[in-house]
Design a protein around this motif. Sequence first.
Motif, PDB file in Angstrom:
ATOM      1  N   ARG A  48      -2.426   1.085   1.889  1.00 21.21           N
ATOM      2  CA  ARG A  48      -3.392  -0.011   1.940  1.00 21.21           C
ATOM      3  C   ARG A  48      -4.342   0.230   3.101  1.00 21.21           C
ATOM      4  O   ARG A  48      -3.915   0.624   4.187  1.00 21.21           O
ATOM      5  CB  ARG A  48      -2.677  -1.354   2.103  1.00 21.21           C
ATOM      6  CG  ARG A  48      -3.623  -2.559   2.134  1.00 21.21           C
ATOM      7  CD  ARG A  48      -2.856  -3.857   2.046  1.00 21.21           C
ATOM      8  NE  ARG A  48      -3.771  -5.011   2.133  1.00 21.21           N
ATOM      9  CZ  ARG A  48      -3.534  -6.199   1.614  1.00 21.21           C
ATOM     10  NH1 ARG A  48      -2.412  -6.405   0.955  1.00 21.21           N
ATOM     11  NH2 ARG A  48      -4.394  -7.184   1.742  1.00 21.21           N
ATOM     12  N   VAL A  92      -8.591  -5.569  -2.977  1.00 18.43           N
ATOM     13  CA  VAL A  92      -7.912  -6.778  -2.522  1.00 18.43           C
ATOM     14  C   VAL A  92      -8.840  -7.981  -2.672  1.00 18.43           C
ATOM     15  O   VAL A  92      -8.392  -9.087  -2.966  1.00 18.43           O
ATOM     16  CB  VAL A  92      -7.461  -6.606  -1.055  1.00 18.43           C
ATOM     17  CG1 VAL A  92      -6.865  -7.908  -0.512  1.00 18.43           C
ATOM     18  CG2 VAL A  92      -6.442  -5.472  -0.946  1.00 18.43           C
ATOM     19  N   GLU A 135      -5.744  -1.373  -2.193  1.00 20.12           N
ATOM     20  CA  GLU A 135      -4.367  -0.891  -2.295  1.00 20.12           C
ATOM     21  C   GLU A 135      -4.373   0.289  -3.254  1.00 20.12           C
ATOM     22  O   GLU A 135      -5.001   0.228  -4.315  1.00 20.12           O
ATOM     23  CB  GLU A 135      -3.433  -1.984  -2.805  1.00 20.12           C
ATOM     24  CG  GLU A 135      -3.166  -3.072  -1.792  1.00 20.12           C
ATOM     25  CD  GLU A 135      -2.160  -4.093  -2.306  1.00 20.12           C
ATOM     26  OE1 GLU A 135      -2.022  -4.201  -3.546  1.00 20.12           O
ATOM     27  OE2 GLU A 135      -1.524  -4.768  -1.482  1.00 20.12           O
TER      28      GLU A 135
END
Length: 226
Positions: A48, A92, A135
């Motif tokens: 991430r 995200v 991610e």
Amino acid sequence: MKGFRPVSVRSPLAFTAALLVCTVLVSCQSQPPPVHRFPGYPVGFHERGVASWYGPGFHGNKTANGEQYDMHKLTAAHRTLPLGSIAVVRSVSTGRQVTVRINDRGPFAKGRVLDLSLAGAEAIGMTGNGTDQIELQVIGYQARPEGMGVLRIQVGAFADPLNARGLFEQVGAQYPGGRVVQVELPEGRRYRVQVGQFLTEADAQTASSRLDAQHHIQSFVVRDDN
């Protein structure tokens, strides 16, 4: 069948044993062959961080795996994942995701984990901002005959080759096996200083942190193209 000895069915115990043997044999024969993954390859690897994208300035240039970069294809650049990695990238902020193939090296900026092609960036809606929190998860690998290549620590990049050589002589003795790599970028020729050779990311990251503390630099780990 040669060597086969029939078992009398007059014995219930013998019949049960024979049935069990046959069941095991059939079960073993019907099992799929074992899957052999590339040694050390992190299928399932998760990361991430901040992603950016690269487009017109690099369109048509040669990528790290030898292909011609096409910003309209779903590809991406990563510093350490083996070339040929297949990864799902999810934004995200927007929740959108895209599947890309790693065919290049980058981003060469501290704090970023991925450089998407223009098509990849458009798919998750990040072209407007230029960067996005993402991610990433590796779901597959298209193996290359050259293998994955060793890991190195990039300690700097310079327009002046003398500056690159100076840093290499200062830091390279601590981690042998380094090199100065000449690359052609849209902004001009650059000389990347890379030191050491490591087999695991844990060892490379430890050495990178040590170099940062000792020499007051911002290094990061990269993988050879082959």
